[in-house]
Design a protein around this motif. Structure first.
Motif, PDB file in Angstrom:
ATOM      1  N   GLU A  65       0.832  -1.210   0.000  1.00 52.66           N
ATOM      2  CA  GLU A  65       0.000   0.000   0.000  1.00 52.66           C
ATOM      3  C   GLU A  65       0.863   1.255   0.000  1.00 52.66           C
ATOM      4  OE1 GLU A  65      -3.155   2.726   0.027  1.00 52.66           O
ATOM      5  OE2 GLU A  65      -2.903   0.712  -0.759  1.00 52.66           O
ATOM      6  N   ARG A  66       1.947   1.260   0.771  1.00 52.50           N
ATOM      7  CA  ARG A  66       2.833   2.430   0.789  1.00 52.50           C
ATOM      8  C   ARG A  66       3.414   2.707  -0.592  1.00 52.50           C
ATOM      9  NH1 ARG A  66       3.942   0.903   5.923  1.00 52.50           N
ATOM     10  NH2 ARG A  66       5.667  -0.483   5.448  1.00 52.50           N
ATOM     11  N   LYS A  67       3.644   1.666  -1.351  1.00 54.49           N
ATOM     12  CA  LYS A  67       4.239   1.828  -2.678  1.00 54.49           C
ATOM     13  C   LYS A  67       3.203   2.115  -3.762  1.00 54.49           C
ATOM     14  CE  LYS A  67       8.177  -1.090  -1.635  1.00 54.49           C
ATOM     15  NZ  LYS A  67       8.827  -2.382  -1.834  1.00 54.49           N
ATOM     16  N   LEU A  68       2.036   1.481  -3.673  1.00 51.44           N
ATOM     17  CA  LEU A  68       1.059   1.555  -4.760  1.00 51.44           C
ATOM     18  C   LEU A  68      -0.145   2.450  -4.484  1.00 51.44           C
ATOM     19  CD1 LEU A  68       1.130  -2.241  -5.689  1.00 51.44           C
ATOM     20  CD2 LEU A  68       2.322  -0.367  -6.842  1.00 51.44           C
ATOM     21  N   HIS A  69      -0.497   2.642  -3.237  1.00 54.77           N
ATOM     22  CA  HIS A  69      -1.607   3.527  -2.828  1.00 54.77           C
ATOM     23  C   HIS A  69      -2.956   3.149  -3.430  1.00 54.77           C
ATOM     24  CE1 HIS A  69       1.455   6.170  -1.131  1.00 54.77           C
ATOM     25  NE2 HIS A  69       2.095   6.070  -2.286  1.00 54.77           N
ATOM     26  N   LEU A  70      -3.180   1.878  -3.703  1.00 53.90           N
ATOM     27  CA  LEU A  70      -4.447   1.480  -4.312  1.00 53.90           C
ATOM     28  C   LEU A  70      -5.637   1.633  -3.364  1.00 53.90           C
ATOM     29  CD1 LEU A  70      -3.345  -1.707  -6.290  1.00 53.90           C
ATOM     30  CD2 LEU A  70      -3.643   0.629  -7.143  1.00 53.90           C
ATOM     31  N   VAL A  71      -5.456   1.296  -2.103  1.00 60.24           N
ATOM     32  CA  VAL A  71      -6.549   1.437  -1.133  1.00 60.24           C
ATOM     33  C   VAL A  71      -6.869   2.918  -0.938  1.00 60.24           C
ATOM     34  CG1 VAL A  71      -7.267   1.047   1.259  1.00 60.24           C
ATOM     35  CG2 VAL A  71      -6.026  -0.744   0.025  1.00 60.24           C
ATOM     36  N   GLU A  72      -5.838   3.722  -0.823  1.00 57.38           N
ATOM     37  CA  GLU A  72      -6.025   5.165  -0.659  1.00 57.38           C
ATOM     38  C   GLU A  72      -6.806   5.744  -1.845  1.00 57.38           C
ATOM     39  OE1 GLU A  72      -3.190   9.101  -0.897  1.00 57.38           O
ATOM     40  OE2 GLU A  72      -2.329   7.279  -0.050  1.00 57.38           O
ATOM     41  N   LYS A  73      -6.439   5.366  -3.056  1.00 60.73           N
ATOM     42  CA  LYS A  73      -7.143   5.853  -4.252  1.00 60.73           C
ATOM     43  C   LYS A  73      -8.580   5.351  -4.273  1.00 60.73           C
ATOM     44  CE  LYS A  73      -3.054   6.231  -7.143  1.00 60.73           C
ATOM     45  NZ  LYS A  73      -2.326   5.684  -8.304  1.00 60.73           N
ATOM     46  N   PHE A  74      -8.763   4.081  -3.923  1.00 65.08           N
ATOM     47  CA  PHE A  74     -10.107   3.507  -3.888  1.00 65.08           C
ATOM     48  C   PHE A  74     -11.012   4.290  -2.942  1.00 65.08           C
ATOM     49  CE2 PHE A  74     -12.982   0.719  -1.486  1.00 65.08           C
ATOM     50  CZ  PHE A  74     -13.861   0.361  -2.492  1.00 65.08           C
ATOM     51  N   LEU A  75     -10.516   4.560  -1.724  1.00 61.98           N
ATOM     52  CA  LEU A  75     -11.329   5.273  -0.733  1.00 61.98           C
ATOM     53  C   LEU A  75     -11.626   6.700  -1.178  1.00 61.98           C
ATOM     54  CD1 LEU A  75      -9.700   3.969   2.561  1.00 61.98           C
ATOM     55  CD2 LEU A  75     -11.916   3.321   1.590  1.00 61.98           C
ATOM     56  N   SER A  76     -10.659   7.341  -1.810  1.00 63.47           N
ATOM     57  CA  SER A  76     -10.856   8.703  -2.304  1.00 63.47           C
ATOM     58  C   SER A  76     -11.912   8.731  -3.414  1.00 63.47           C
ATOM     59  CB  SER A  76      -9.528   9.262  -2.819  1.00 63.47           C
ATOM     60  OG  SER A  76      -9.714  10.523  -3.388  1.00 63.47           O
ATOM     61  N   ILE A  77     -11.813   7.793  -4.327  1.00 61.18           N
ATOM     62  CA  ILE A  77     -12.782   7.733  -5.425  1.00 61.18           C
ATOM     63  C   ILE A  77     -14.169   7.374  -4.888  1.00 61.18           C
ATOM     64  CG2 ILE A  77     -13.431   6.398  -7.482  1.00 61.18           C
ATOM     65  CD1 ILE A  77     -10.378   6.381  -8.155  1.00 61.18           C
ATOM     66  N   LYS A  78     -14.215   6.476  -3.926  1.00 60.92           N
ATOM     67  CA  LYS A  78     -15.500   6.102  -3.314  1.00 60.92           C
ATOM     68  C   LYS A  78     -16.172   7.332  -2.707  1.00 60.92           C
ATOM     69  CE  LYS A  78     -17.506   2.923  -0.018  1.00 60.92           C
ATOM     70  NZ  LYS A  78     -17.505   2.821   1.398  1.00 60.92           N
ATOM     71  N   LYS A  79     -15.383   8.166  -2.037  1.00 63.11           N
ATOM     72  CA  LYS A  79     -15.918   9.380  -1.427  1.00 63.11           C
ATOM     73  C   LYS A  79     -16.478  10.329  -2.500  1.00 63.11           C
ATOM     74  CE  LYS A  79     -13.633  10.642   2.335  1.00 63.11           C
ATOM     75  NZ  LYS A  79     -12.637  11.280   3.205  1.00 63.11           N
ATOM     76  N   LYS A  80     -15.798  10.420  -3.615  1.00 63.86           N
ATOM     77  CA  LYS A  80     -16.252  11.294  -4.699  1.00 63.86           C
ATOM     78  C   LYS A  80     -17.532  10.763  -5.345  1.00 63.86           C
ATOM     79  CE  LYS A  80     -11.732  13.278  -5.718  1.00 63.86           C
ATOM     80  NZ  LYS A  80     -11.031  12.810  -4.534  1.00 63.86           N
ATOM     81  N   VAL A  81     -17.619   9.463  -5.506  1.00 64.25           N
ATOM     82  CA  VAL A  81     -18.842   8.867  -6.056  1.00 64.25           C
ATOM     83  C   VAL A  81     -20.013   9.101  -5.098  1.00 64.25           C
ATOM     84  CG1 VAL A  81     -19.967   6.677  -6.671  1.00 64.25           C
ATOM     85  CG2 VAL A  81     -17.647   7.169  -7.485  1.00 64.25           C
ATOM     86  N   GLU A  82     -19.754   8.994  -3.797  1.00 59.16           N
ATOM     87  CA  GLU A  82     -20.795   9.283  -2.812  1.00 59.16           C
ATOM     88  C   GLU A  82     -21.247  10.736  -2.909  1.00 59.16           C
ATOM     89  OE1 GLU A  82     -18.892   8.047   0.805  1.00 59.16           O
ATOM     90  OE2 GLU A  82     -19.365   5.930   0.465  1.00 59.16           O
ATOM     91  N   ALA A  83     -20.316  11.656  -3.200  1.00 60.18           N
ATOM     92  CA  ALA A  83     -20.674  13.069  -3.365  1.00 60.18           C
ATOM     93  C   ALA A  83     -21.575  13.253  -4.583  1.00 60.18           C
ATOM     94  CB  ALA A  83     -19.413  13.916  -3.494  1.00 60.18           C
ATOM     95  N   ILE A  84     -21.285  12.542  -5.667  1.00 56.85           N
ATOM     96  CA  ILE A  84     -22.145  12.603  -6.853  1.00 56.85           C
ATOM     97  C   ILE A  84     -23.534  12.073  -6.523  1.00 56.85           C
ATOM     98  CG2 ILE A  84     -22.543  11.609  -9.152  1.00 56.85           C
ATOM     99  CD1 ILE A  84     -19.479  11.755  -9.581  1.00 56.85           C
ATOM    100  N   GLU A  85     -23.593  10.941  -5.815  1.00 56.68           N
ATOM    101  CA  GLU A  85     -24.885  10.368  -5.440  1.00 56.68           C
ATOM    102  C   GLU A  85     -25.685  11.332  -4.567  1.00 56.68           C
ATOM    103  OE1 GLU A  85     -23.936   6.610  -3.651  1.00 56.68           O
ATOM    104  OE2 GLU A  85     -23.640   5.644  -5.597  1.00 56.68           O
ATOM    105  N   LEU A  86     -25.002  12.023  -3.654  1.00 56.00           N
ATOM    106  CA  LEU A  86     -25.672  13.002  -2.804  1.00 56.00           C
ATOM    107  C   LEU A  86     -26.231  14.163  -3.623  1.00 56.00           C
ATOM    108  CD1 LEU A  86     -26.369  13.750   0.122  1.00 56.00           C
ATOM    109  CD2 LEU A  86     -24.182  14.943   0.240  1.00 56.00           C
TER     110      LEU A  86
END
Length: 116
Positions: A65-86
């Protein structure tokens, strides 16, 4: 973030990079919540061996995760999709201009594309 949720996400993204043995022991520890003694009995390892294997597996997942940041990106994108849904959920409740809604959705979607 809750530790179990964090470990689950790390495993979801990087678990396939562990050996079968590491995956088996890690799953028993984290997801099945078995004690070190129970896992040791089942796998033929010592209790300390199980502890060390789970710890090394956790460190390995965290290093990915420290090298690839996939979880971090996933959570960030999830938050943005939730903002669109709102925005969409609230659209019918207000007298917003449809063009403004489209602009806001595009702005958020542009940010998502930048992260990918």
């Amino acid at each position: 973030m809750d530790e179990i949720l964090e470990q689950s996400l790390l495993y979801d993204f990087y678990g396939e990079l562990l050996t079968e043995h590491q995956k088996d022991v890690y799953e028993q520890s984290v997801f099945e919540d078995l004690s070190l003694s129970e896992i040791a009995r089942e796998t033929g390892l010592s209790r300390q061996g199980v502890h060390d294997l789970v710890k090394r597996s956790r460190i390995t997942l965290e290093e990915y995760e420290r090298k690839l940041h996939l979880v971090e990106k996933f959570l960030s994108i999830k938050k943005k999709v939730e903002a669109i849904e709102l925005l969409l959920d609230n659209y019918g409740k207000t007298e917003k201009d449809p063009e403004e809604l489209i602009r806001q959705v595009r702005e958020i979607s542009d940010k998502i594309i930048e992260e990918l």
